[in-house]
Design a protein around this motif. Structure first.
Motif, mmCIF file in Angstrom:
data_model
loop_
_atom_site.group_PDB
_atom_site.id
_atom_site.type_symbol
_atom_site.label_atom_id
_atom_site.label_comp_id
_atom_site.label_asym_id
_atom_site.label_seq_id
_atom_site.Cartn_x
_atom_site.Cartn_y
_atom_site.Cartn_z
ATOM 1 N N TYR A 28 140.293 115.107 33.946
ATOM 2 C CA TYR A 28 138.914 114.719 34.203
ATOM 3 C C TYR A 28 137.995 115.438 33.213
ATOM 4 C CZ TYR A 28 140.817 112.857 38.521
ATOM 5 O OH TYR A 28 141.566 112.148 39.437
ATOM 6 N N ASN A 29 137.024 114.699 32.718
ATOM 7 C CA ASN A 29 136.011 115.229 31.814
ATOM 8 C C ASN A 29 134.869 115.746 32.681
ATOM 9 O OD1 ASN A 29 133.812 115.535 30.097
ATOM 10 N ND2 ASN A 29 134.235 113.696 28.908
ATOM 11 N N THR A 30 134.687 117.070 32.712
ATOM 12 C CA THR A 30 133.753 117.655 33.682
ATOM 13 C C THR A 30 132.657 118.500 33.050
ATOM 14 O OG1 THR A 30 134.803 119.801 34.115
ATOM 15 C CG2 THR A 30 135.751 117.870 35.221
ATOM 16 N N ALA A 31 131.588 118.650 33.830
ATOM 17 C CA ALA A 31 130.557 119.648 33.554
ATOM 18 C C ALA A 31 130.603 120.655 34.695
ATOM 19 C CB ALA A 31 129.185 118.997 33.480
ATOM 20 N N CYS A 32 130.788 121.917 34.350
ATOM 21 C CA CYS A 32 130.861 122.974 35.351
ATOM 22 C C CYS A 32 129.518 123.690 35.444
ATOM 23 C CB CYS A 32 131.950 123.972 34.988
ATOM 24 S SG CYS A 32 132.037 125.403 36.093
ATOM 25 N N VAL A 33 129.037 123.879 36.666
ATOM 26 C CA VAL A 33 127.793 124.610 36.886
ATOM 27 C C VAL A 33 128.126 126.042 37.288
ATOM 28 C CG1 VAL A 33 125.708 124.801 38.294
ATOM 29 C CG2 VAL A 33 126.493 122.557 37.504
ATOM 30 N N ILE A 34 127.625 126.988 36.517
ATOM 31 C CA ILE A 34 127.785 128.418 36.795
ATOM 32 C C ILE A 34 126.402 128.982 37.112
ATOM 33 C CG2 ILE A 34 128.568 130.638 35.907
ATOM 34 C CD1 ILE A 34 130.158 129.018 33.771
ATOM 35 N N LYS A 35 126.274 129.675 38.234
ATOM 36 C CA LYS A 35 124.998 130.276 38.600
ATOM 37 C C LYS A 35 125.205 131.749 38.903
ATOM 38 C CE LYS A 35 120.979 129.773 41.601
ATOM 39 N NZ LYS A 35 120.293 128.915 42.599
ATOM 40 N N ASN A 36 124.571 132.578 38.095
ATOM 41 C CA ASN A 36 124.629 134.031 38.298
ATOM 42 C C ASN A 36 126.075 134.513 38.449
ATOM 43 O OD1 ASN A 36 123.550 136.592 38.466
ATOM 44 N ND2 ASN A 36 123.154 136.443 40.679
ATOM 45 N N LYS A 37 126.915 134.127 37.497
ATOM 46 C CA LYS A 37 128.319 134.535 37.402
ATOM 47 C C LYS A 37 129.222 133.918 38.474
ATOM 48 C CE LYS A 37 127.580 139.005 35.115
ATOM 49 N NZ LYS A 37 127.983 140.433 35.117
ATOM 50 N N GLU A 38 128.735 132.903 39.171
ATOM 51 C CA GLU A 38 129.556 132.236 40.174
ATOM 52 C C GLU A 38 129.668 130.751 39.839
ATOM 53 O OE1 GLU A 38 131.284 133.550 42.640
ATOM 54 O OE2 GLU A 38 130.578 135.590 42.195
ATOM 55 N N ILE A 39 130.877 130.188 39.925
ATOM 56 C CA ILE A 39 131.073 128.764 39.698
ATOM 57 C C ILE A 39 130.649 128.003 40.950
ATOM 58 C CG2 ILE A 39 132.791 126.948 39.360
ATOM 59 C CD1 ILE A 39 134.337 128.892 37.582
ATOM 60 N N VAL A 40 129.647 127.122 40.793
ATOM 61 C CA VAL A 40 129.101 126.360 41.918
ATOM 62 C C VAL A 40 129.886 125.083 42.149
ATOM 63 C CG1 VAL A 40 127.037 125.245 42.838
ATOM 64 C CG2 VAL A 40 126.820 127.315 41.451
ATOM 65 N N GLY A 41 130.311 124.426 41.057
ATOM 66 C CA GLY A 41 131.059 123.183 41.200
ATOM 67 C C GLY A 41 131.271 122.495 39.865
ATOM 68 N N PHE A 42 132.037 121.407 39.914
ATOM 69 C CA PHE A 42 132.355 120.613 38.727
ATOM 70 C C PHE A 42 131.939 119.162 38.995
ATOM 71 C CE2 PHE A 42 135.199 124.166 38.783
ATOM 72 C CZ PHE A 42 135.478 124.483 37.459
ATOM 73 N N THR A 43 131.155 118.602 38.099
ATOM 74 C CA THR A 43 130.869 117.168 38.161
ATOM 75 C C THR A 43 131.758 116.465 37.150
ATOM 76 O OG1 THR A 43 128.580 117.430 38.888
ATOM 77 C CG2 THR A 43 129.151 115.374 37.772
ATOM 78 N N ALA A 44 132.452 115.417 37.577
ATOM 79 C CA ALA A 44 133.389 114.705 36.701
ATOM 80 C C ALA A 44 132.782 113.390 36.228
ATOM 81 C CB ALA A 44 134.705 114.443 37.432
ATOM 82 N N LYS A 45 133.021 113.071 34.987
ATOM 83 C CA LYS A 45 132.492 111.856 34.365
ATOM 84 C C LYS A 45 133.017 110.613 35.081
ATOM 85 C CE LYS A 45 131.760 110.157 29.619
ATOM 86 N NZ LYS A 45 132.013 110.471 28.196
ATOM 87 N N GLN A 46 132.122 109.650 35.302
ATOM 88 C CA GLN A 46 132.484 108.467 36.085
ATOM 89 C C GLN A 46 132.734 107.222 35.231
ATOM 90 O OE1 GLN A 46 129.775 108.034 39.444
ATOM 91 N NE2 GLN A 46 129.497 110.252 39.478
ATOM 92 N N PHE A 47 132.077 107.125 34.091
ATOM 93 C CA PHE A 47 132.285 105.982 33.202
ATOM 94 C C PHE A 47 132.824 106.487 31.862
ATOM 95 C CE2 PHE A 47 128.990 104.486 36.128
ATOM 96 C CZ PHE A 47 129.551 103.289 36.545
ATOM 97 N N LEU A 48 133.918 105.908 31.399
ATOM 98 C CA LEU A 48 134.573 106.369 30.189
ATOM 99 C C LEU A 48 134.302 105.401 29.035
ATOM 100 C CD1 LEU A 48 138.006 107.441 31.710
ATOM 101 C CD2 LEU A 48 135.939 108.837 31.367
ATOM 102 N N ALA A 49 133.928 105.953 27.898
ATOM 103 C CA ALA A 49 133.638 105.129 26.716
ATOM 104 C C ALA A 49 134.936 104.535 26.170
ATOM 105 C CB ALA A 49 132.953 105.985 25.653
ATOM 106 N N ASN A 50 134.930 103.229 25.966
ATOM 107 C CA ASN A 50 136.156 102.544 25.555
ATOM 108 C C ASN A 50 135.852 101.432 24.553
ATOM 109 O OD1 ASN A 50 138.929 102.067 25.585
ATOM 110 N ND2 ASN A 50 138.730 100.455 27.126
ATOM 111 N N ASP A 51 134.881 101.659 23.667
ATOM 112 C CA ASP A 51 134.571 100.673 22.639
ATOM 113 C C ASP A 51 134.287 101.384 21.327
ATOM 114 O OD1 ASP A 51 132.223 101.888 23.412
ATOM 115 O OD2 ASP A 51 130.995 100.097 23.192
ATOM 116 N N GLY A 52 134.324 100.614 20.232
ATOM 117 C CA GLY A 52 134.035 101.198 18.931
ATOM 118 C C GLY A 52 134.969 102.342 18.595
#
Length: 627
Positions: free
Chosen positions: A96-120
């Protein structure tokens, strides 16, 4: 809600696939700069820990494991700040292609990409799995449990969520779900490749989204030539409620380019009635900026010591030479002398200090002389005009210039074959053979200079030539990088005039007076490229209609006929020649040196356009054309 003010920031990063130390250093520098500016929430680009261009390495579980270990290092730098950082996460044999949110040295969560680029140029579904909307779950990694999915976060009472690059380009984008849930801030970490005028589209996408969803929208793109072919412009955008608040200068030579702004969130925000759009971009300025940055990054990341170029005096090799000169000029302007020279890692500290003492014009010429070696390789068929063009340009920019002839080598090969065949080779019977041997004989000498200098040899093919195979394999295609293979010949010709007039490269005055010619036939035949092929403007129209717009051959013919491009029989001949040569020469395009993606499409089978090496050659389709 009561009024809340947040200091938001986004940083463009010049990353390299799997360069762990370099990538983490840039991330750390961005966090440090953000903290210095009292930033509360910092957005970093998509997959910036690993680099976006790891390709099939994303399928190796160890890559995600190492990335997670690096994430835990990044976490410790996030003291009293919230940071969003991109990385792949390997779960249940899926990536999964994710963005991780870190707040004050603590990992809050991971958001995973929902639409994948598949052209060009995109092949994301080969590596990644899309995350389903509205799903949040937990996973365990290295002894800890984390949340992953379609998460809504909170920063001092302000709800925020993500759209990761391609997510924002789809009609049913995540923002459609976020707004009813009270989200007031959307973060978009991206790896959006450069293409001419694409920044205009991106700007509209961000600012219009901020108005439509009544939110603040923060966008951070990658920067530079990351993995070889794709260039990233490093765009940073901060907008709110239909108004652009902050935008950076694109295509800079920095490792980290950070922008920050204080944004006010309230229950009843003022929504802009009219969006102020940017003026149309000058594509000449844009392509020069992209090309010069791409060359700089390619040179230093490949640990090469400059460039070597077979300078013919024609348009293509002249553009390659001036691109190196612009690389030097723009790099010094962006970074200053010391940092620009030091980042190349090819000069001693003594040399760096010496360059810093030189006045601007002398500095640029001396650096170009150390970075670019050119050679004119003439034959009996070469003209004084092209020799003077090559020498004049090299001298005007300060490049090292050599000149020699290759007639003796050509005669040697010709006589060998004549002895074997027991007949003379003639232009009437052996035209192509006699042309190609001249081009091929030029390769060994110029390769020797590249090897001696530990430099990159620049191939000079353009997109128009690549389409029809108007290039000699192991001759003018010889090289480790083909920087202008993504640009068509008509664009190149007008670009050179623009560079002479607007950028002051007076050495281009010679080539700008010449008709493009391979100069491989005897001079009395007055060979030109367009005589051999067709007008370049027509060639480019056929190419775009065929492969960008995806029309069938007879449809291409009918469109051009309606535009009165040429008489029906002439147009039929040109369209037939194009498709015939295209089909025959796919094997050449497979072997071209790596090129940069600069336009909104290209013909590189490794990035944008795949085509079979063996095919039916469009015979049935071409038969439908009736003048």
């Amino acid at each position: 809600m009561e009024e809340t003010r947040l200091m938001l920031a986004a940083a463009a990063l010049n990353q390299t696939p799997m360069d762990w130390d370099g990538n983490l250093q840039h991330i750390k520098d961005a966090i440090t700069e953000a903290a210095t500016n009292n930033v509360q929430l910092l957005l970093l680009p998509e997959l910036c820990i690993t680099g976006y261009g790891c390709e099939d390495m994303f399928l190796s579980p160890w890559l995600s494991e190492v990335a997670f270990e690096k994430l835990l290092q990044v976490k410790e730098w996030c003291d009293d700040i919230t940071v969003a950082v991109g990385l792949p996460v390997f779960l249940d044999k899926k990536v999964y292609n994710t963005a991780c949110v870190i707040k004050n040295k603590e990992i809050v969560g991971f958001t995973a990409k929902q639409f994948l680029a598949n052209d060009g140029v995109h092949y994301e579904p080969r590596w990644f799995t899309p995350w389903p909307a509205n799903v949040v779950q937990e996973f365990e990694m290295m002894g800890h449990t984390y949340r992953i999915g379609d998460i809504i976060y909170n920063e001092q009472g302000v709800k925020y969520a993500f759209e990761i690059c391609e997510d924002a380009w789809r009609p049913n984008r995540p923002a459609e779900r976020h707004m009813p849930k009270g989200v007031q801030l959307i973060l978009n970490p991206s790896a959006s490749h450069f293409a001419l005028s694409k920044t205009d589209v991106r700007h509209r996408l961000v600012v219009e989204a901020s108005k439509r969803y009544q939110c603040a929208y923060v966008y951070a793109n990658l920067l530079g030539n990351e993995a070889g072919r794709m260039i990233y412009d490093g765009e940073v955008l901060i907008a709110q409620n239909g108004k652009l608040i902050r935008r950076n200068e694109l295509l800079c030579f920095k490792d980290v380019d950070l922008e920050c702004a204080e944004v006010c969130f309230s229950a009843n925000p003022k929504i802009e009635d009219v969006i102020e759009y940017l003026p149309p971009i000058d594509e000449n300025k844009e392509v020069v900026a992209a090309l010069s940055l791409a060359l700089y990054d390619y040179m230093r990341k490949s640990r090469s010591r400059g460039f070597v170029l077979s300078l013919s005096g024609g348009a293509d090799s002249s553009l390659c030479a001036v691109a190196v000169a612009e690389m030097v000029r723009r790099g010094i302007e962006s970074l200053g002398t010391v940092l620009f020279v030091a980042k190349m890692q090819m000069f001693s500290m003594k040399d760096v200090a010496y360059f810093d003492t030189l006045p601007e014009e002398r500095l640029q010429k001396e650096l170009i002389g150390r970075l670019l070696t050119c050679a004119y390789q003439g034959t009996v068929n070469s003209s004084d005009n092209t020799y003077n063009s090559a020498r004049g340009l090299a001298e005007s920019i300060g490049a090292k210039f050599y000149s020699w002839t290759i007639d003796e080598e050509v005669r040697g090969y010709v006589s060998k074959i004549e002895d074997v065949l027991e007949r003379p080779l003639t232009w009437e019977q052996d035209d192509l053979t006699l042309q190609n041997i001249q081009a091929r004989v030029r390769a060994p000498g110029i390769w020797m200079l590249a090897n001696i200098n530990n430099a990159l040899l620049m191939a000079t093919s353009n997109r128009s030539e690549g389409s029809v195979g108007y290039t000699t394999m192991d001759g003018d295609t010889a090289g480790g990088i083909s920087p202008i293979a993504g640009i068509d010949k008509a664009f190149i010709r007008q670009l050179l005039v623009w560079m002479q007039v607007e950028l002051g490269y007076e050495g281009l005055q010679y080539v700008n007076k010449l008709q493009p010619s391979a100069e491989l036939r005897p001079s009395d035949e007055e060979q030109t490229d367009e005589k051999d092929l067709m007008p370049y403007e027509v060639l480019n129209q056929i190419e775009r209609l065929a492969f960008h717009d995806r029309y069938a051959p007879h449809e291409v013919y009918n469109i051009l006929l309606e535009q009165q491009v040429a008489a029906p029989d002439v147009l039929q001949a040109w369209v037939t020649k194009f498709y015939t040569l295209w089909s025959r020469n796919q094997w050449k395009r497979e072997r071209l040196a790596p090129s940069f993606h600069l336009d909104d499409y290209n013909i590189d089978s490794r990035s944008w356009l795949r085509f079979p090496i063996l095919s039916g050659g469009f015979h049935e389709e071409l038969a439908k054309i009736r003048p």
